[in-house]
Design a protein around this motif. Structure first.
Motif, PDB file in Angstrom:
ATOM      1  N   LYS A  26      44.378 -71.150 148.309  1.00 18.18           N
ATOM      2  CA  LYS A  26      43.200 -71.548 148.999  1.00 18.18           C
ATOM      3  C   LYS A  26      42.053 -71.052 147.939  1.00 18.18           C
ATOM      4  O   LYS A  26      41.063 -72.040 147.897  1.00 18.18           O
ATOM      5  CB  LYS A  26      43.337 -70.795 150.404  1.00 18.18           C
ATOM      6  CG  LYS A  26      41.930 -71.021 151.052  1.00 18.18           C
ATOM      7  CD  LYS A  26      42.084 -71.012 152.601  1.00 18.18           C
ATOM      8  CE  LYS A  26      42.474 -69.793 153.209  1.00 18.18           C
ATOM      9  NZ  LYS A  26      41.090 -68.933 153.140  1.00 18.18           N
ATOM     10  N   ARG A  31      37.549 -73.189 144.703  1.00 22.61           N
ATOM     11  CA  ARG A  31      36.653 -72.708 143.393  1.00 22.61           C
ATOM     12  C   ARG A  31      36.961 -74.077 142.484  1.00 22.61           C
ATOM     13  O   ARG A  31      36.217 -74.322 141.702  1.00 22.61           O
ATOM     14  CB  ARG A  31      37.256 -71.540 142.473  1.00 22.61           C
ATOM     15  CG  ARG A  31      36.767 -70.080 143.176  1.00 22.61           C
ATOM     16  CD  ARG A  31      37.574 -69.160 142.871  1.00 22.61           C
ATOM     17  NE  ARG A  31      37.177 -67.853 143.219  1.00 22.61           N
ATOM     18  CZ  ARG A  31      37.438 -67.325 144.526  1.00 22.61           C
ATOM     19  NH1 ARG A  31      37.908 -68.037 145.512  1.00 22.61           N
ATOM     20  NH2 ARG A  31      36.679 -66.138 144.678  1.00 22.61           N
ATOM     21  N   THR A 100      34.711 -68.050 152.767  1.00 19.61           N
ATOM     22  CA  THR A 100      34.805 -68.036 151.234  1.00 19.61           C
ATOM     23  C   THR A 100      33.796 -69.447 150.981  1.00 19.61           C
ATOM     24  O   THR A 100      33.108 -69.217 149.984  1.00 19.61           O
ATOM     25  CB  THR A 100      36.387 -68.564 150.630  1.00 19.61           C
ATOM     26  OG1 THR A 100      37.119 -67.664 151.277  1.00 19.61           O
ATOM     27  CG2 THR A 100      36.396 -68.775 149.253  1.00 19.61           C
ATOM     28  N   ALA A 173      35.806 -59.954 146.712  1.00 15.60           N
ATOM     29  CA  ALA A 173      35.905 -61.123 145.507  1.00 15.60           C
ATOM     30  C   ALA A 173      34.753 -62.181 146.196  1.00 15.60           C
ATOM     31  O   ALA A 173      34.268 -62.776 145.320  1.00 15.60           O
ATOM     32  CB  ALA A 173      37.131 -61.515 145.403  1.00 15.60           C
ATOM     33  N   GLN A 174      34.510 -62.564 147.177  1.00 21.64           N
ATOM     34  CA  GLN A 174      33.624 -63.334 147.789  1.00 21.64           C
ATOM     35  C   GLN A 174      32.347 -62.937 147.404  1.00 21.64           C
ATOM     36  O   GLN A 174      31.481 -63.970 146.899  1.00 21.64           O
ATOM     37  CB  GLN A 174      33.849 -63.579 149.325  1.00 21.64           C
ATOM     38  CG  GLN A 174      35.011 -64.129 149.746  1.00 21.64           C
ATOM     39  CD  GLN A 174      35.104 -64.397 151.248  1.00 21.64           C
ATOM     40  OE1 GLN A 174      34.327 -64.063 151.869  1.00 21.64           O
ATOM     41  NE2 GLN A 174      36.364 -64.950 151.753  1.00 21.64           N
ATOM     42  N   ARG A 199      40.274 -60.054 143.716  1.00 21.51           N
ATOM     43  CA  ARG A 199      40.751 -61.404 142.908  1.00 21.51           C
ATOM     44  C   ARG A 199      39.847 -61.803 141.975  1.00 21.51           C
ATOM     45  O   ARG A 199      38.615 -61.741 142.273  1.00 21.51           O
ATOM     46  CB  ARG A 199      41.131 -62.532 143.990  1.00 21.51           C
ATOM     47  CG  ARG A 199      40.272 -63.118 145.006  1.00 21.51           C
ATOM     48  CD  ARG A 199      40.725 -63.837 146.162  1.00 21.51           C
ATOM     49  NE  ARG A 199      41.261 -62.986 147.026  1.00 21.51           N
ATOM     50  CZ  ARG A 199      42.098 -63.294 147.966  1.00 21.51           C
ATOM     51  NH1 ARG A 199      42.432 -64.595 148.081  1.00 21.51           N
ATOM     52  NH2 ARG A 199      42.585 -62.621 148.749  1.00 21.51           N
TER      53      ARG A 199
HETATM   54  C1  S3P Z   1      38.823 -64.546 148.988  1.00 20.64           C
HETATM   55  C2  S3P Z   1      38.509 -63.158 149.079  1.00 20.64           C
HETATM   56  C3  S3P Z   1      38.814 -62.203 150.258  1.00 20.64           C
HETATM   57  C4  S3P Z   1      39.932 -62.943 151.139  1.00 20.64           C
HETATM   58  C5  S3P Z   1      39.475 -64.413 151.417  1.00 20.64           C
HETATM   59  C6  S3P Z   1      39.446 -65.131 150.243  1.00 20.64           C
HETATM   60  C7  S3P Z   1      37.999 -65.336 147.999  1.00 20.64           C
HETATM   61  O1  S3P Z   1      37.657 -62.012 150.867  1.00 20.64           O
HETATM   62  O2  S3P Z   1      40.086 -62.349 152.386  1.00 20.64           O
HETATM   63  O3  S3P Z   1      40.397 -64.897 152.347  1.00 20.64           O
HETATM   64  O4  S3P Z   1      38.701 -66.636 147.812  1.00 20.64           O
HETATM   65  O5  S3P Z   1      37.153 -64.934 147.291  1.00 20.64           O
HETATM   66  P1  S3P Z   1      36.755 -60.465 150.395  1.00 20.64           P
HETATM   67  O6  S3P Z   1      36.465 -60.994 148.966  1.00 20.64           O
HETATM   68  O7  S3P Z   1      35.468 -60.679 151.079  1.00 20.64           O
HETATM   69  O8  S3P Z   1      37.551 -59.626 150.898  1.00 20.64           O
END
Ligand code: S3P
Length: 441
Positions: A26, A31, A100, A173-174, A199
């Motif tokens: 996902k 992205r 996201t 990561a968001q 991530r």
């Molecule tokens: C994501 C980052 C995560 C994750 C979300 C997807 C992303 O959130 O929980 O499902 O794609 O960057 P956070 O980075 O806010 O924890």
């Protein structure tokens, strides 16, 4: 949201057997749609997740003048409009259930010279957005949330953003990605320092689209990522692996149903995503990587999981950002393990599609599991899982986690409000039944 899709599981599943490929990642799918839309030229994406969240991202870019063919069987072709080619949307952009989509697109829209408004469903409308509007505003963006810091996000046009050096208050990561995406448009170098690894698909994929993105490790936890504004994204061919977060439901199911031997094909094993495997292995799980390979800058493997009895552990808080989406199903693993499992320093779970600590606590209690709730986590004593009625609170991962519990429960589990499984894993029910679980709609 008025619909109520109910799942019901049949008591005690057959061993999980065979080999399956779960849908595309996902995070990477969002992205790939965003970067292809902003690139010069035509990009071809394979393995795209055709879930509602990613379709919301695609629809947003189509509403801003991007054309696309597909998706069809995970294949999508996007004719990019270039970094400055987006057009003002006529209406508010609806991000559905996807945090996201809303947070990353905010970073892009903050730099456009037209106004926009981002809205979402009931769950997304209650999620914190100042975590992105605050850093974006300090870059000169003109954006605002409602008075509670929640959507809608209103963004007004600007001509130019200023670069910032931003220290993330939360390992997210968001937020990192929203600031980096705005940084592509800033007048100089923008850097984001994260307190712990999160991530890194934005960083890897920017490079796949020809945009330089530098990462400097500060110590074993923190690092700084930087981009220089003013560059171009070049069209790319992207092959998206299966989503480890979706595969995780089957990893846990195969680890807790006696006799199971299941292979999950072509799964992304980026080290910023494999926390769930590290935790399960510490609990004693038998998980092997087969045929490890590199696909377009992301590590991929087939993952073979064989049943063994799990044991309870104290989950090291360093795994929280590395397994952030897998805690609901890890709670099910904990409920089946021998002894106590502790999850701590995980308050961020309360800000996901639902308050995932409280949703798991309420559901597990209804199934007779012994546990203690804390503000930042939970202590779960493994034992027998009974049948009962559980509310998933419209949260896809809560619904799928309790479907996995159903594979070992002594009676049927009825799970309410499962319609959002379609946001991340549209064929979950088919695959679950295909490998030997019994989940009915
Ligand atoms: C994501 C980052 C995560 C994750 C979300 C997807 C992303 O959130 O929980 O499902 O794609 O960057 P956070 O980075 O806010 O924890």
């Amino acid at each position: 949201m008025n619909s109520n899709l109910v799942y019901s599981t049949q008591a005690i599943s057959a061993p999980l057997k065979g080999s399956i490929r779960v849908p595309g990642d996902k995070s990477m799918s969002h992205r790939a749609v965003m970067f292809s839309s902003l690139a010069d030229g035509t990009s071809n994406i394979k393995g795209l997740l055709e879930g509602e969240d990613v379709m919301a991202t695609l629809a947003a870019f189509q509403a801003m003048g991007v054309t696309a063919q597909g998706p069809n069987n995970g294949e999508l072709t996007i004719d990019g409009v270039g970094m400055r080619g987006l057009q003002a949307p006529e209406d508010a952009l609806d991000m559905g259930n996807s945090g996201t989509a809303m947070r990353l697109i905010s970073g892009i829209l903050a730099a456009q010279n037209f106004p926009s408004k981002l809205v979402g469903d009931e769950s997304l409308s209650g999620r914190p957005m100042r975590r992105v509007t605050v850093p974006l505003s300090s870059m000169g963006a003109r954006c605002a949330t409602d008075e509670n810091g929640c959507p809608p996000i209103h963004i007004r046009g600007v001509d130019q953003l200023e670069p910032i050096d931003y220290k993330l208050p939360i390992a997210s990561a968001q937020i990192k990605s929203a600031v980096l995406l705005a940084g592509l448009y800033a007048n100089g170098e923008t850097s984001v320092t994260e307190p712990a690894p999160t991530r890194d698909h934005t960083e890897r994929m920017l490079q796949a689209y020809g945009y330089e993105c530098r990462t400097e490790k500060l110590n074993d936890q923190a690092s700084t990522v930087s981009v220089t504004g003013g560059g171009q994204l070049m069209a790319a061919d992207i092959d998206i692996p299966a989503d480890i977060s979706s595969a995780a439901f089957f990893m846990v199911a195969a680890s807790i149903v006696p006799g199971s031997d299941l292979t999950l094909e072509h799964v992304g094993i980026n080290p910023t995503r494999t926390g769930v495997i590290d935790v399960l292995r510490e609990m004693g799980a038998d998980i092997a990587f087969l045929n490890e390979r590199d696909i377009g800058g992301e590590p991929v493997a087939d993952i073979r999981v064989r049943y063994v009895g799990l044991k309870g552990i104290d989950i090291d808080p360093k795994y929280v950002p590395l397994a952030i989406d897998e805690f609901p199903v890890l709670c099910i693993a904990a409920a089946c393990a021998d002894g106590v499992t502790t999850i701590s320093e995980a308050e961020e779970l309360r800000h996901k599609e639902s308050d995932r600590i409280s949703a798991m606590v309420e559901g597990l209690r209804a199934l007779g599991v012994d546990l203690v709730e804390h503000k930042d986590g939970v202590e779960i004593t493994g034992g027998k899982i009974h049948g009962g009625d559980v509310n998933s609170f419209h949260d896809h991962r809560i619904a799928m986690a309790f479907s996995v519990a159903g594979a070992v429960a002594s009676e049927s589990i009825c799970i309410d409000r499962c319609e959002n499984v379609a946001t991340s894993f549209p064929n979950f029910i088919d695959l679950a039944n295909h490998v030997g679980m019994s989940v009915n709609v």
